[in-house]
Structures are given as C-alpha cells and as structure tokens.
Design an enzyme around this catalytic site. Sequence first.
Site: not given
Length: 431
Positions: A153, A241
Amino acid sequence: MAASMASQAVVRALRETTSKHRLFDKFKCARLSSRRWLNLQEYQSKKLMQESGVTVQRFYVADTASEALEAAKRLEAKEIVLKAQILAGGRGKGLFDSGLKGGVHLTKDPSVVGELANKMLGFSLTTKQTPKEGVKVKTVMVAEAMDISRETYFAILMDRACNGPVMVGSPQGGVDIEEVAATTPELIFKEPIDIWEGVRDDQALRMAGNLGFKGPLESQAADQIKRLYDLFLKVDATQVEVNPLGETPEGQVVCFDAKINFDDNAEFRQKAVFAMDDMSESDPTETEAAKWDLKYIGLDGNIACFVNGAGLAMATCDIIDLHGGKPANFLDLGGGVKENQVYQAFKLLTADPKVEAILVNIFGGIVNCAIIANGITKACRELELKVPLVVRLEGTNVQEAKRILSESGLPITSASDLDDAAKKAVASIRK
Ligand code: ADP
Ligand code: MG
C-alpha cells in the site's frame, strides 16, 4: 436523548458527504476541510499517472459490453482484468445487484469479457465504501492483467499534523488495508515530506524498504514513489493512493489501482483536470444546490429546514426531533445572501416529495432579514407553495422582514423563537 439523535443524523450525513476522504481518518491524519473535493475515476487517474511516467498496466475504457469485448481482444494479453469504474474503493470485494460478485474480474479468455461487462454496466455495485444501495456502473476498464507476487500500500496525502504532505505505506497492501491499519498499526509507515525539499533519495529508499521491496526492486519502487510525488505536486492533489502498489514475478513494480483527490482551491490552474469531473455520482440535489452556493444535505424525515450556518442547522434538526418531528433535509444558505438564492433554495426544497412542511430558521448577523423575506414571498408566489411554511427570523432588519411577510397576504406562520418554530412546524403536519 432525542436531541442528540438528530445531531447524530446530521453528523452522519455530513460525514457521508466526505466519505470519499475517509483515508484521512483511516490513518489518523487530520482532514483538511469538509468541502467537496474533485474525485476522478481510476482510469482518469491512471492517465495522469502515465503522463508522469508512473508504471500502470495497459488499458482501455468501455461504456458498453461490446466495446469491452472489443477492447479485451485488442489488448492481446495473456490475462485480462475487467474493473468497474466507481468513485469508491473495495470493489474487489463488492457485490452487484445483477448478482455478480466482485467489481474486479480476472480472466484468461477475452470472449467472456462481454458477458461479464453485461453484468456490470447499468447495475449498482455495493462495496464497504459506497452507500447501501450502491453506485451505478456506467464505465468499465479493460486492462492487461499481470501476476502479482506481492501487494503493498502506498499513498501521499496532505496532513495537517505534519503541516504538509506525508507518505503512508504498508508492506501488507491490497484489499484489506483498513484491517491492517486497525489490527497491525506497526505495519503502517509514515514519512513526512518537506514541501521545499521534496522526497529525498534516502526517504524514497527507506519507504521502498519499509514496503518490503528488495534488491533492484527497491530502487525501482523508490523511483515510482518520487514520480508519484511529482504527480501529487503537478496536479495539486490532496491525496494520491495506490493500493496495491504491486510487484510482478518478472521484477516490475506496478501501480495496479489509483485514487487521486484534488484541492478545489487549485481549480483555476488545473482546468484540464477539473474538466474531467462528470459529477455523475454526485447527489443531483447537492450538485444543483452547489451551483447557487447553497449547501444541501438530505435526511429521511418530512420537515425541510432552511437555515444559515451548520451550527444553526444542527440546532434546528435537534429541536424538530425534540418536538416529535423529523427533518427531511437541511439547506444552508451561508453568508452573503441574495434574493435569488432564497428562491432557488425554495425550489430545491419543494421539489422533494418527502417534504410536508418547511421551517425557515435564519439568524441575520451578516444576512439582512429583509432580503430573506423578499426571497420567501417571491418564491411562495411563483412556486405556488403547497406545504405549510413556518418562519423564524431574527437579527438585522428583522422588523422590516416581519412587515414584508405579514403584508404579503401569504399563509406564512411566523414564529417568535426556535422552540416556537419547531412546535408549529411539527403541528402543521399533524393537522
Ligand atoms: P479495489 O481497491 O476497489 O478493490 P483494485 O483495483 O485494488 O480495486 O483491485 C482489487 C484487487 O484485484 C487488487 O488488490 C489485485 O489483487 C487485483 N487486481 C487489480 N488489478 C489487477 C491487474 N491488472 N492484474 C492482476 N490483478 C489485479
Ligand atoms: Mg485497491
């Protein structure tokens, strides 16, 4: 008790309008503001990434099943991934009202892409980040799938606590990042970025290492991180993101998913980016309200609240609740009010079939009550108001406002204070 329940409903509604920015809560970073920020679809974000030299898989975009099938064939890939485009995450584990499970599908057979797209397009996809009823899918992305040996991530976001951008990363990326943040917070790494210096080489490498990239992959990931930061600056993002930022068995670091949010204050210099906003997933009433500089939040009762200021909105909802009624919505008029805005506000409120009464509660600090009164009488006449209207005005030029309302000959119930107004609004429905 009842009063605080209404507040909760309003807070929930306010929160839902900013649910797309939940990331800030997720990692306990300060949220910037409650304004609506521009959100783009994954494919649009990936186009921007490509322009900044970020590695993404090859893809096409389709609005119909036959286009999707065409695209799948044209890709000539070993494996294909079909991804529903909605402005919410969690698609992988989502559910369509067509019965199809998952908003992300992998297949080695391009001929099934049409059928799959048929079960996505025009249907609603519900994920843990969408409202209960889901979001209707109008576009799918048809991309080259790649084997992913590891999912990490990575995000860059504006963080008030750091007074600037911060990188957030975890070696445990993929669909369950919320879970990782909740159960193993030690696997979430943060790295503040000096806005003047940018991402330093040692910082990029440290983050790449924390994400678990080894050997040549480490410098490749660091390079991707720096390019993502360049993009973050270039487009005036508040958030970039990538989940997952993955590695392939062939030794490539690839951004498999993309979510970018933008700073509305930069709209004047990001015309091309903002032109991509199709508003198709926004609540139409909210969008219409925003056009007139009004803030509208829908609730589930039957008394429309026309107020100025969020604090007064909450108090109004609470007091309606206290007297046994339920707010249908609230419409916040804000500061520098014009007569036409009042008219537009009434138009929006009366268009809602749930509304059985309207309660106007305006405190004229900066606002001149007479302007409000003129707006109200004009709206009542032109819209041929069919539901009871209770008005409580207080503050600047209130005497003149009261005179305008009483001399209008319109069936407007005036109220002396907030309590009286709420009681009268609730009673007007019970009649
Ligand atoms: P969401 O975050 O909305 O669930 P993602 O784009 O992250 O959607 O996709 C969910 C999962 O699907 C990813 O974590 C990954 O495992 C897989 N996936 C996505 N894109 C690809 C791709 N191009 N190739 C292989 N797998 C993919
Ligand atoms: Mg994802």
